[in-house]
Design a protein around this motif. Sequence first.
Motif, PDB file in Angstrom:
ATOM      1  N   ILE A   1       0.839  -1.208   0.000  1.00  0.00           N
ATOM      2  CA  ILE A   1       0.000   0.000   0.000  1.00  0.00           C
ATOM      3  C   ILE A   1       0.869   1.251   0.000  1.00  0.00           C
ATOM      4  N   TRP A   2       1.888   1.265   0.848  1.00  0.00           N
ATOM      5  CA  TRP A   2       2.774   2.428   0.931  1.00  0.00           C
ATOM      6  C   TRP A   2       3.542   2.642  -0.377  1.00  0.00           C
ATOM      7  N   LEU A   3       4.023   1.566  -0.968  1.00  0.00           N
ATOM      8  CA  LEU A   3       4.770   1.691  -2.219  1.00  0.00           C
ATOM      9  C   LEU A   3       3.882   2.200  -3.346  1.00  0.00           C
ATOM     10  N   LEU A   4       2.655   1.683  -3.431  1.00  0.00           N
ATOM     11  CA  LEU A   4       1.734   2.158  -4.455  1.00  0.00           C
ATOM     12  C   LEU A   4       1.368   3.622  -4.225  1.00  0.00           C
ATOM     13  N   THR A   5       1.261   4.003  -2.975  1.00  0.00           N
ATOM     14  CA  THR A   5       0.967   5.404  -2.646  1.00  0.00           C
ATOM     15  C   THR A   5       2.124   6.317  -3.044  1.00  0.00           C
ATOM     16  N   VAL A   6       3.329   5.866  -2.763  1.00  0.00           N
ATOM     17  CA  VAL A   6       4.519   6.651  -3.109  1.00  0.00           C
ATOM     18  C   VAL A   6       4.652   6.810  -4.624  1.00  0.00           C
ATOM     19  N   SER A   7       4.130   5.840  -5.393  1.00  0.00           N
ATOM     20  CA  SER A   7       4.225   5.924  -6.854  1.00  0.00           C
ATOM     21  C   SER A   7       3.506   7.157  -7.393  1.00  0.00           C
ATOM     22  N   TYR A   8       2.499   7.667  -6.672  1.00  0.00           N
ATOM     23  CA  TYR A   8       1.827   8.906  -7.088  1.00  0.00           C
ATOM     24  C   TYR A   8       2.765  10.109  -6.967  1.00  0.00           C
ATOM     25  N   PHE A   9       3.755   9.995  -6.109  1.00  0.00           N
ATOM     26  CA  PHE A   9       4.727  11.070  -5.919  1.00  0.00           C
ATOM     27  C   PHE A   9       5.935  10.918  -6.844  1.00  0.00           C
ATOM     28  N   LEU A  10       6.335   9.673  -7.105  1.00  0.00           N
ATOM     29  CA  LEU A  10       7.550   9.423  -7.874  1.00  0.00           C
ATOM     30  C   LEU A  10       7.310   9.349  -9.378  1.00  0.00           C
TER      31      LEU A  10
ATOM     32  N   ASP B   1       4.584   9.074 -13.055  1.00  0.00           N
ATOM     33  CA  ASP B   1       3.501   9.829 -13.689  1.00  0.00           C
ATOM     34  C   ASP B   1       2.863   8.999 -14.792  1.00  0.00           C
ATOM     35  N   ASN B   2       2.660   7.710 -14.519  1.00  0.00           N
ATOM     36  CA  ASN B   2       2.086   6.816 -15.520  1.00  0.00           C
ATOM     37  C   ASN B   2       0.558   6.886 -15.463  1.00  0.00           C
ATOM     38  N   ILE B   3      -0.060   7.109 -16.610  1.00  0.00           N
ATOM     39  CA  ILE B   3      -1.512   7.318 -16.655  1.00  0.00           C
ATOM     40  C   ILE B   3      -2.263   6.040 -16.284  1.00  0.00           C
ATOM     41  N   LEU B   4      -1.794   4.886 -16.778  1.00  0.00           N
ATOM     42  CA  LEU B   4      -2.486   3.620 -16.510  1.00  0.00           C
ATOM     43  C   LEU B   4      -2.527   3.316 -15.018  1.00  0.00           C
ATOM     44  N   PHE B   5      -1.364   3.352 -14.361  1.00  0.00           N
ATOM     45  CA  PHE B   5      -1.319   3.031 -12.938  1.00  0.00           C
ATOM     46  C   PHE B   5      -1.934   4.147 -12.088  1.00  0.00           C
ATOM     47  N   TYR B   6      -1.930   5.374 -12.615  1.00  0.00           N
ATOM     48  CA  TYR B   6      -2.621   6.466 -11.926  1.00  0.00           C
ATOM     49  C   TYR B   6      -4.111   6.135 -11.787  1.00  0.00           C
ATOM     50  N   ALA B   7      -4.694   5.613 -12.873  1.00  0.00           N
ATOM     51  CA  ALA B   7      -6.118   5.269 -12.853  1.00  0.00           C
ATOM     52  C   ALA B   7      -6.373   3.992 -12.061  1.00  0.00           C
ATOM     53  N   LEU B   8      -5.549   2.970 -12.281  1.00  0.00           N
ATOM     54  CA  LEU B   8      -5.762   1.683 -11.605  1.00  0.00           C
ATOM     55  C   LEU B   8      -5.631   1.802 -10.091  1.00  0.00           C
ATOM     56  N   ASN B   9      -4.646   2.565  -9.642  1.00  0.00           N
ATOM     57  CA  ASN B   9      -4.394   2.666  -8.198  1.00  0.00           C
ATOM     58  C   ASN B   9      -5.487   3.414  -7.446  1.00  0.00           C
ATOM     59  N   ILE B  10      -6.299   4.196  -8.167  1.00  0.00           N
ATOM     60  CA  ILE B  10      -7.442   4.835  -7.526  1.00  0.00           C
ATOM     61  C   ILE B  10      -8.399   3.778  -6.981  1.00  0.00           C
ATOM     62  N   ILE B  11      -8.438   2.619  -7.649  1.00  0.00           N
ATOM     63  CA  ILE B  11      -9.276   1.497  -7.200  1.00  0.00           C
ATOM     64  C   ILE B  11      -8.484   0.517  -6.344  1.00  0.00           C
TER      65      ILE B  11
ATOM     66  N   ALA C   1       4.223  -1.085 -10.845  1.00  0.00           N
ATOM     67  CA  ALA C   1       3.670   0.259 -10.632  1.00  0.00           C
ATOM     68  C   ALA C   1       4.723   1.213 -10.093  1.00  0.00           C
ATOM     69  N   VAL C   2       5.707   0.686  -9.376  1.00  0.00           N
ATOM     70  CA  VAL C   2       6.699   1.538  -8.716  1.00  0.00           C
ATOM     71  C   VAL C   2       7.940   1.764  -9.571  1.00  0.00           C
ATOM     72  N   ILE C   3       8.377   0.742 -10.326  1.00  0.00           N
ATOM     73  CA  ILE C   3       9.671   0.850 -11.021  1.00  0.00           C
ATOM     74  C   ILE C   3       9.619   1.779 -12.233  1.00  0.00           C
ATOM     75  N   ASP C   4       8.434   2.229 -12.659  1.00  0.00           N
ATOM     76  CA  ASP C   4       8.271   3.150 -13.784  1.00  0.00           C
ATOM     77  C   ASP C   4       8.668   2.485 -15.105  1.00  0.00           C
ATOM     78  N   LEU C   5       7.727   1.747 -15.678  1.00  0.00           N
ATOM     79  CA  LEU C   5       7.967   1.071 -16.959  1.00  0.00           C
ATOM     80  C   LEU C   5       8.215   2.061 -18.086  1.00  0.00           C
ATOM     81  N   ASP C   6       7.665   3.266 -17.967  1.00  0.00           N
ATOM     82  CA  ASP C   6       7.903   4.295 -18.997  1.00  0.00           C
ATOM     83  C   ASP C   6       9.387   4.602 -19.138  1.00  0.00           C
ATOM     84  N   ASN C   7      10.098   4.564 -18.021  1.00  0.00           N
ATOM     85  CA  ASN C   7      11.535   4.832 -18.046  1.00  0.00           C
ATOM     86  C   ASN C   7      12.265   3.755 -18.846  1.00  0.00           C
TER      87      ASN C   7
END
Length: 487
Positions: A69-78, A80-90, A398-404
């Motif tokens: 939970i904490w790692l997924l929450t931190v991903s909103y700060f670290l 900027d992926n649109i897919l995980f931004y939407a998925l993590n809301i749920i 969600a945390v490692i940033d696949l976009d990178n």
Amino acid sequence: METKIGKSDWLFLCLCLLLGILAEESFFRGQIGISYIVFVMVFYSVFYWRFRRFSFSHQRFGYLVLCCIWLLTVSYFLNDNILFYALNIIVIPSLVIFHIVLITSPKSFRWSQLAFVSYLFSRILNAFKYNAFFATYFGKGLRRGVDEDRLLIWKKVLIGVVISIPVLAVVLRLLVSADSQFERIIGGIPDWFRVVDAENVIRLFAIIIFTAAFFGLMQVLFQKHIKVIKQEATVTQFQKLDSIIMITVLILINAVYVLFTIVQFKYFFSGTLQGNMTYAEYARKGFFELLFVTMINLSITIVVLTFGERGKNGVQRLTQLMLTILVLSSGVMLSSAFLRLSMYEDAYGFTFTRVLAHSFMIFLVVIFTYTLVKIWVEKLSLFHFYFITSLIYYTAIAVIDLDNIVVKENMNRYEHSGKIDVHYLNSLSATGVLGLIDLYEKDQNIPELQTILLERQKEARTTSLSWQSYNLKREQVTKKLQNLQIN
């Protein structure tokens, strides 16, 4: 419900109200960023204060869920992926509910059993019931000392107002159309009530919903006398699959898969192809089909292991052998799909979807490896391992940033082949824009790159975000764009 409301409950309600205000501030004031971390910190502070004398259960697994939970929450700060931004809301609220229900459940209650799902939903349902009870209790408190006849009159007045609203809406519409002077007068009425803002009403409603959700659920979980659902929903209640039918199905399926495996080794893994088909065309043609067949194989294996009839030793060993062949054939299909996708990326470049597919296939390898062990070691639990592995996998990607990864691989491909899709990188998150900036600093002659960066630079200079939306990656992009010298 005969629950008594004490002073501590009223204090806790006040805390939940503050928590509801913070939730509205965190999630409805702009794009979510660092605000999610702030909210989760305060939420768990309130939760652990309320349950400070409570004896928690399932703590080892609970800590794992809490870390995710904490790692997924931190991903909103670290990130900027649109897919995980939407998925993590749920996903994050679902995990939080699962976590607090898990650690407050009876110690003897096994979370990997089907009965836990019923228990989880019963807690949520009881939270609604508790809120209804509390609203009734609160209403009775407000009515104390009030004349019943006068209260009845106000009720009837309110009903009359509600009934009149749709009639007035139609009548006013007709009258406004009939007379322009009347329309001018009616049109000015909203100015009389500027003190009431529709947006503020909606925000107030959101705060009430959040407050009720936090208060109701945690109050229900705090109750010491919990009626535990008996864990009788076991596999023995279901009709067992006949072993002869299972073996027949497995033999027929495996025969096709063995033939397919031979073809793969002869043409694909050997590096030769028939016809005029290129590797890229061959890869694109079969990747999704192979992945889908692999998922079907996994489903068949799970069904047989869960609902299959053991039979005698000879039948049982034959079933295990057939399942082993099925799993190994699935491994060959995964390898083939992995190679197909790799060749397709070499030909057409890397995208987020393709990298995500690669990671999912690695995840399937782990799942199939455990399933292969489960075939021969019956005491192992499939659901227990699948849930934990899925949770860790989702948190990791969600945390490692696949976009990178996508940006780096496309940059490497550009250095070797000179090919790159700047429009696709621009469609990615802030990480894609960082890649475009690095690309511009290396080569300013790439077609359309300067135009894209000029638009991004203009957007960065005119856009102002609130503190709730603060994101490390977006802040990094904004600073780089503002300092970027474009000719």
